[in-house]
Design a protein around this motif. Structure first.
Motif, PDB file in Angstrom:
ATOM      1  N   PHE A   1     -49.391 -29.238  53.799  1.00  0.00           N
ATOM      2  CA  PHE A   1     -50.689 -28.838  53.254  1.00  0.00           C
ATOM      3  C   PHE A   1     -51.364 -27.782  54.129  1.00  0.00           C
TER       4      PHE A   1
ATOM      5  N   ARG B   1     -43.891 -45.183  44.895  1.00  0.00           N
ATOM      6  CA  ARG B   1     -43.641 -43.812  44.443  1.00  0.00           C
ATOM      7  C   ARG B   1     -43.020 -42.977  45.565  1.00  0.00           C
TER       8      ARG B   1
ATOM      9  N   ILE C   1     -56.123 -43.385  47.789  1.00  0.00           N
ATOM     10  CA  ILE C   1     -54.963 -43.422  46.905  1.00  0.00           C
ATOM     11  C   ILE C   1     -54.906 -42.206  45.983  1.00  0.00           C
ATOM     12  N   ALA C   2     -53.751 -41.596  45.898  1.00  0.00           N
ATOM     13  CA  ALA C   2     -53.581 -40.436  45.023  1.00  0.00           C
ATOM     14  C   ALA C   2     -52.511 -40.738  43.988  1.00  0.00           C
ATOM     15  N   LEU C   3     -52.814 -41.681  43.093  1.00  0.00           N
ATOM     16  CA  LEU C   3     -51.881 -41.994  42.011  1.00  0.00           C
ATOM     17  C   LEU C   3     -52.323 -41.265  40.743  1.00  0.00           C
ATOM     18  N   PHE C   4     -51.460 -41.288  39.738  1.00  0.00           N
ATOM     19  CA  PHE C   4     -51.788 -40.652  38.466  1.00  0.00           C
ATOM     20  C   PHE C   4     -52.368 -41.712  37.537  1.00  0.00           C
ATOM     21  N   ASP C   5     -53.693 -41.742  37.437  1.00  0.00           N
ATOM     22  CA  ASP C   5     -54.373 -42.850  36.776  1.00  0.00           C
ATOM     23  C   ASP C   5     -54.025 -43.008  35.304  1.00  0.00           C
TER      24      ASP C   5
ATOM     25  N   SER D   1     -46.619 -32.480  56.237  1.00  0.00           N
ATOM     26  CA  SER D   1     -46.279 -32.464  54.815  1.00  0.00           C
ATOM     27  C   SER D   1     -46.558 -31.113  54.159  1.00  0.00           C
TER      28      SER D   1
ATOM     29  N   ARG E   1     -44.897 -38.970  51.268  1.00  0.00           N
ATOM     30  CA  ARG E   1     -46.066 -39.504  51.960  1.00  0.00           C
ATOM     31  C   ARG E   1     -46.969 -40.280  51.005  1.00  0.00           C
TER      32      ARG E   1
ATOM     33  N   PRO F   1     -46.170 -27.585  49.863  1.00  0.00           N
ATOM     34  CA  PRO F   1     -45.919 -29.024  49.881  1.00  0.00           C
ATOM     35  C   PRO F   1     -44.754 -29.456  48.999  1.00  0.00           C
ATOM     36  N   TYR F   2     -44.589 -28.819  47.801  1.00  0.00           N
ATOM     37  CA  TYR F   2     -43.500 -29.271  46.932  1.00  0.00           C
ATOM     38  C   TYR F   2     -42.136 -28.924  47.509  1.00  0.00           C
TER      39      TYR F   2
ATOM     40  N   PHE G   1     -51.333 -41.405  50.678  1.00  0.00           N
ATOM     41  CA  PHE G   1     -52.613 -40.840  51.076  1.00  0.00           C
ATOM     42  C   PHE G   1     -53.581 -41.925  51.534  1.00  0.00           C
TER      43      PHE G   1
ATOM     44  N   ALA H   1     -41.431 -31.615  50.079  1.00  0.00           N
ATOM     45  CA  ALA H   1     -40.995 -32.841  49.416  1.00  0.00           C
ATOM     46  C   ALA H   1     -39.498 -32.797  49.156  1.00  0.00           C
TER      47      ALA H   1
ATOM     48  N   GLY I   1     -41.771 -40.120  41.375  1.00  0.00           N
ATOM     49  CA  GLY I   1     -41.214 -39.986  42.709  1.00  0.00           C
ATOM     50  C   GLY I   1     -39.800 -39.432  42.701  1.00  0.00           C
TER      51      GLY I   1
END
Lengths: 358, 273
Positions: free
Chosen positions: B70, B182, B105-109, B68, B100, B90-91, B102, B94, B120
């Protein structure tokens, strides 16, 4: 009881994503707009315009600007005062260089110039985060104020080192200078705030806003879904600085009329606007309004009550005001980091079920 | 079934697997003096479910991070869709069509479930800053079109009822599902899942397994996953890469890997006498 979403069906995604999805909210919003446009201008006098309305409108613009950068994109900035100074001096230079052009154009151009300066000082944000970025923007604050004091070209070589706004008009009505009426100043600022707030709302609910919030919440995950951190952070700096620059231009030309840079756009201005968005609510347009209203009204209220009613000394009242604001900042940071906007949201959620909570 | 056939192969349950989608050639990744990955090569075929397994610290997540973007490996080549991939951010990866999830979890809280999934689709949304600011015509139409696509994924993963909930308030299992949503919203060609079932109970694992199979089946998405639950890996995947101490010790169908002596030694330990 009237505050309900039940029965208010949405049949398209456009309807579902509108700003005020609840009918009652929409009506209240229209009512406020009508009140602001059609009622207030007929009753406003110099005292109300200069003490409350005009500073509130201008600070609201600046607070929305800083909120875009800090609240939505997560980049802390202590350079707001400096960027307002850029807007003010850009506006002054434009006003004196092109006296025939409408002041509205000058104000918008001043915002554009500030956006450019903001992007320049936003470049370090690609490498540094959090406190360190705050210190870098602090450097911008002091550098810009120093620059406007140091280089006489910026204040047209005037003997006092001050800049003062000549009389300029929009559509034949004077909005700056000594002969501008209270209602003209008020309406001019209101129109700009209205348009800018609408633009800010559109930006924050769409793709751009999601990119900003993604960077704020978790920059690694943002990158993995295809957000370019460089352009995203710089766009936040640009848009934010545009708003702050417009606010600075209005603050100088419409509100104060004459400005000494260190006094009007010093570090305390940066903190004042930061406090506005902390108390009002980070990451909320409504919060920017609430915070600006609160910190503009509080001193007026305290002065009227403590000095006018209770007969306290003026300096004592000023110190009490500082203590109250400081205490509020601490309370909000500990108890409700999302500010008055979050309290408002919670109240609305409760109200939605009232009086039958089950 | 000849899995080595370059034209592709047919799985026992009748799914047709295509040619090579992604190929890792002699990848070596070092952190200072430590070799995280040593000279590993493997390929991922179009349409297959490929698992990467191995004991803790074997270098599985590092491998996913290389794919991915990184980490940039010191040696070796990454080929995707028949082209050699240069060093990429990485962008940029994408935008090639690799999404991908993680391990943690790597969400936007701070954002709602809907907004999280909408992020997404950022790479497909082209309207500019000014168009968005005015919110008229193009920007709004684009928003609606993408919302429709996102709603399909919301239906697919059965999370309609939490659409407007802020992600921070959700329980763990649902967060994992939102993260999958996402990644799916990007309509990826290759989907990387880093321990999609870690910390789940049996029922949640079954749900997640079903979603992974459905994604592969309905969207034709190629999936590479890391997982510790051997039962799940052996059931889901078409082919398995086994890593240990940064080296590849096995590669093949689940049955082949299960009977590979090196793999058995790595998992069960071996006496040094």
């Amino acid at each position: 009881m009237f505050y309900r979403e039940a029965g208010d069906f949405k049949t398209s995604y456009v309807e579902d994503s509108q700003t005020f999805p609840i009918r009652f909210d929409r009506w209240r919003y229209y009512a406020v707009v009508i009140l602001a446009v059609a009622v207030v201008p007929f009753f406003i006098n110099d005292y109300w315009a200069n003490a409350v309305f005009v500073p509130f409108l201008i600070y609201a613009i600046a607070a929305i600007g800083l909120n875009i950068l800090t609240g939505y994109c997560g980049q802390v900035s202590l350079g707001t005062g400096g960027f307002m100074a850029v807007g003010a001096y850009a506006c002054y230079k434009l006003m004196t260089a092109f006296p025939d052009v409408s002041i509205l154009i000058h104000v918008l151009l001043a915002g554009g110039i500030t956006a450019g300066v903001g992007v320049l000082f936003g470049l370090p944000s690609l490498r540094i985060k959090g406190f360190y970025l705050a210190v870098a923007t602090l450097a911008a604050q002091f550098f810009l104020v120093w620059l406007f004091n140091k280089v006489p070209w910026f204040y047209n070589y005037s003997a006092s080192g001050q800049i003062s706004a000549p009389e300029r008009s929009v559509l034949g009505v004077a909005v700056t200078g000594a002969s501008a009426t209270a209602s003209a100043k008020y309406l001019f600022c209101l129109a700009i705030l209205f348009v800018l707030a609408w633009l800010a709302r559109n930006l924050t609910r769409g793709t751009v806003g999601r990119k900003w919030m993604a960077i704020r919440d978790m920059d690694i995950a943002a990158e993995i879904i295809g957000v370019n951190p460089l352009t995203t952070k710089l766009s936040a700096f640009a848009v934010s600085s545009f708003f702050v620059g417009v606010a600075g231009a209005l603050f100088f030309s419409v509100y104060l009329g004459a400005v000494e840079v260190g006094e009007a756009f010093g570090i305390q201005k940066s903190f004042l606007i930061l406090f506005m968005i902390i108390i009002g609510g980070l990451g909320s347009i409504f919060g920017s309004f609430a915070g600006a209203a609160f910190l503009v009204l509080l001193p007026v209220l305290l002065k009227n009550v403590l000095v006018g009613q209770l007969g306290w000394a003026t300096d004592l009242a000023a110190h009490v005001e500082l203590m109250i604001v400081g205490a509020l900042i601490v309370v909000f940071l500990i108890a409700e980091p999302h500010g008055m906007a979050q309290l408002w949201r919670l109240a609305k959620e409760k109200l939605r079920l009232w009086p039958f909570p089950h | 079934m000849n899995v080595a056939n370059p034209e592709g192969y047919t799985t026992p349950d009748g799914r047709r697997i295509g040619g090579v989608l992604m190929e890792m050639k002699n990848i070596t990744l070092r952190f200072g003096g430590v070799n995280a990955i040593t000279n590993i090569s493997f390929d991922i075929r179009d349409g297959e479910i490929r698992a990467i397994i191995g004991p803790n610290g074997a270098g599985k997540s590092s491998m996913l991070n290389v794919i991915s973007g990184f980490y940039v490996p010191q040696e070796g080549e990454v080929w995707f869709k028949g082209y050699k991939r240069g060093p990429m951010k990485p962008y940029q990866v994408a935008r090639l069509g690799i999404a991908r999830t993680f391990q943690n979890i790597a969400l936007f809280d701070g954002m709602s479930v809907l907004d999280n999934i909408m992020t997404g689709r950022l790479t497909m949304m082209k309207s500019g800053l000014l168009g968005q600011a005015i919110w008229w015509g193009g920007a709004q139409r684009e928003e609606t079109e993408n919302r429709e696509k996102v709603e399909k994924i919301i239906d697919f993963l059965e999370i309609q009822n939490i659409r407007k909930t802020p992600v921070g308030r959700l329980p763990y299992g649902l967060k994992k599902r939102v993260e999958l949503a996402r990644a799916l919203a990007a309509e990826p060609k290759l989907l990387l899942l880093d321990e999609p079932m870690a910390g789940m109970n049996v029922e949640e694992k079954e749900d997640m397994s079903r979603f992974i199979l459905d994604v592969n089946d309905e969207f034709g998405t190629t999936i590479a996953l890391i997982e510790h639950d051997m039962g799940v890996v052996m059931d889901l995947s078409d082919r398995v890469v086994v890593m240990d101490y940064g080296k590849k010790i096995g590669d093949g169908t689940p049955d082949e890997v299960r009977n590979n002596q090196d793999v058995i030694d790595a998992y069960l330990g071996v006496s040094h006498d």
